[in-house]
Design an enzyme around this catalytic site. Sequence first.
Site, PDB file in Angstrom:
ATOM      1  N   GLU A  77       0.879  -0.878  -0.020  1.00 29.02           N
ATOM      2  CA  GLU A  77       0.013  -0.035   0.015  1.00 29.02           C
ATOM      3  C   GLU A  77       0.812   1.014   0.012  1.00 29.02           C
ATOM      4  O   GLU A  77       0.199   2.365   0.174  1.00 29.02           O
ATOM      5  CB  GLU A  77      -0.831   0.038   1.178  1.00 29.02           C
ATOM      6  CG  GLU A  77      -2.113  -1.072   0.878  1.00 29.02           C
ATOM      7  CD  GLU A  77      -2.735  -1.472   2.245  1.00 29.02           C
ATOM      8  OE1 GLU A  77      -2.233  -1.136   3.510  1.00 29.02           O
ATOM      9  OE2 GLU A  77      -3.850  -1.956   2.372  1.00 29.02           O
ATOM     10  N   HIS A  96      -1.619   4.557   8.226  1.00 31.21           N
ATOM     11  CA  HIS A  96      -2.727   3.745   7.804  1.00 31.21           C
ATOM     12  C   HIS A  96      -2.920   2.711   8.746  1.00 31.21           C
ATOM     13  O   HIS A  96      -1.880   2.081   8.921  1.00 31.21           O
ATOM     14  CB  HIS A  96      -2.438   3.280   6.310  1.00 31.21           C
ATOM     15  CG  HIS A  96      -3.371   2.367   5.736  1.00 31.21           C
ATOM     16  ND1 HIS A  96      -4.647   2.235   5.966  1.00 31.21           N
ATOM     17  CD2 HIS A  96      -3.319   1.116   5.211  1.00 31.21           C
ATOM     18  CE1 HIS A  96      -5.421   1.393   5.469  1.00 31.21           C
ATOM     19  NE2 HIS A  96      -4.466   0.580   5.175  1.00 31.21           N
ATOM     20  N   HIS A  98      -5.793  -0.567  10.280  1.00 27.15           N
ATOM     21  CA  HIS A  98      -7.359  -1.325   9.969  1.00 27.15           C
ATOM     22  C   HIS A  98      -7.714  -1.567  11.599  1.00 27.15           C
ATOM     23  O   HIS A  98      -8.362  -2.288  11.717  1.00 27.15           O
ATOM     24  CB  HIS A  98      -6.806  -2.709   9.586  1.00 27.15           C
ATOM     25  CG  HIS A  98      -6.007  -2.848   8.259  1.00 27.15           C
ATOM     26  ND1 HIS A  98      -5.735  -3.910   7.775  1.00 27.15           N
ATOM     27  CD2 HIS A  98      -5.655  -1.935   7.398  1.00 27.15           C
ATOM     28  CE1 HIS A  98      -5.199  -3.663   6.509  1.00 27.15           C
ATOM     29  NE2 HIS A  98      -5.235  -2.690   6.219  1.00 27.15           N
ATOM     30  N   TYR A 123     -12.465  17.950  18.724  1.00 25.37           N
ATOM     31  CA  TYR A 123     -11.116  17.311  18.550  1.00 25.37           C
ATOM     32  C   TYR A 123     -11.231  16.645  17.154  1.00 25.37           C
ATOM     33  O   TYR A 123     -10.342  16.773  16.368  1.00 25.37           O
ATOM     34  CB  TYR A 123     -10.555  16.741  19.753  1.00 25.37           C
ATOM     35  CG  TYR A 123     -10.088  17.526  20.754  1.00 25.37           C
ATOM     36  CD1 TYR A 123      -8.791  18.366  20.496  1.00 25.37           C
ATOM     37  CD2 TYR A 123     -10.897  17.626  21.737  1.00 25.37           C
ATOM     38  CE1 TYR A 123      -8.397  18.916  21.572  1.00 25.37           C
ATOM     39  CE2 TYR A 123     -10.230  18.363  22.639  1.00 25.37           C
ATOM     40  CZ  TYR A 123      -9.109  19.189  22.738  1.00 25.37           C
ATOM     41  OH  TYR A 123      -8.463  20.067  23.638  1.00 25.37           O
ATOM     42  N   HIS A 163     -12.207  -1.623   4.765  1.00 25.99           N
ATOM     43  CA  HIS A 163     -10.604  -1.574   4.948  1.00 25.99           C
ATOM     44  C   HIS A 163     -10.116  -0.741   6.245  1.00 25.99           C
ATOM     45  O   HIS A 163      -9.792  -1.590   7.256  1.00 25.99           O
ATOM     46  CB  HIS A 163     -10.165  -1.086   3.696  1.00 25.99           C
ATOM     47  CG  HIS A 163      -8.624  -1.250   3.679  1.00 25.99           C
ATOM     48  ND1 HIS A 163      -8.053  -1.238   2.346  1.00 25.99           N
ATOM     49  CD2 HIS A 163      -7.556  -1.352   4.545  1.00 25.99           C
ATOM     50  CE1 HIS A 163      -6.662  -1.445   2.404  1.00 25.99           C
ATOM     51  NE2 HIS A 163      -6.344  -1.341   3.669  1.00 25.99           N
TER      52      HIS A 163
END
Length: 213
Positions: A77, A96, A98, A123, A163
């Site tokens: 990725e 990134h 999951h 926030y 994802h």
Amino acid sequence: MSRATNRDEQRAEIIAAARSLFQRGLTHGSTGNLSVRVGEHLLVTPTGSSLGTVEADELSLIDAAGAHVSGPRPSKEAFLHAAMLRARPEANAVVHTHSTYAAAVSCLDGLDPEDALPPLTAYFAMRVGRLPLLPYFAPGDQVLEPAAEEAARTHAALLLSNHGPIVAGTSLGAALDAIEELEETAKLFLLLRGLPTRPLTPEQVRALARHGK
């Protein structure tokens, strides 16, 4: 500071962030990847690695187009990291994950593709803002690249369908703060699902942007 020393410090910063994400359960197994801009290149975690065990000398170097330059083979990725940083020249890092709650939200039907999570807290509004939901693509499918790059021009955080989230920040610390805020807001969203909720109003969100708080 020498270029070598600077790069060593950036590698150490990535490893510290990787350990923090893993130890706090924001990644699991070999999921998740990080990158930091290094001049015209990016340091990125390698393919098949766990953020709980990856070491500084195992990081990969890629160019701005996502091509492998040196080191172990990068995450499949890595092209997403390159796309995010091309789209956001002021950003210097991408995270990134999951993470459980954000990934769960990404699997829900009926989300607004322009803004997948409401601004439940100040926030979230400050650190994430609007959160586009990108269509589903298999992990590593580079067809996602142009869609991610286009969305990232106007949004620092994206949610990938079925994802998980990906966030760009001015620093690795800023990207970590934003992705953690995104995960906590996803948790709140799921806890409150089916209950009357009172997100921040557009006026309240604009006021936060004006005051920078």
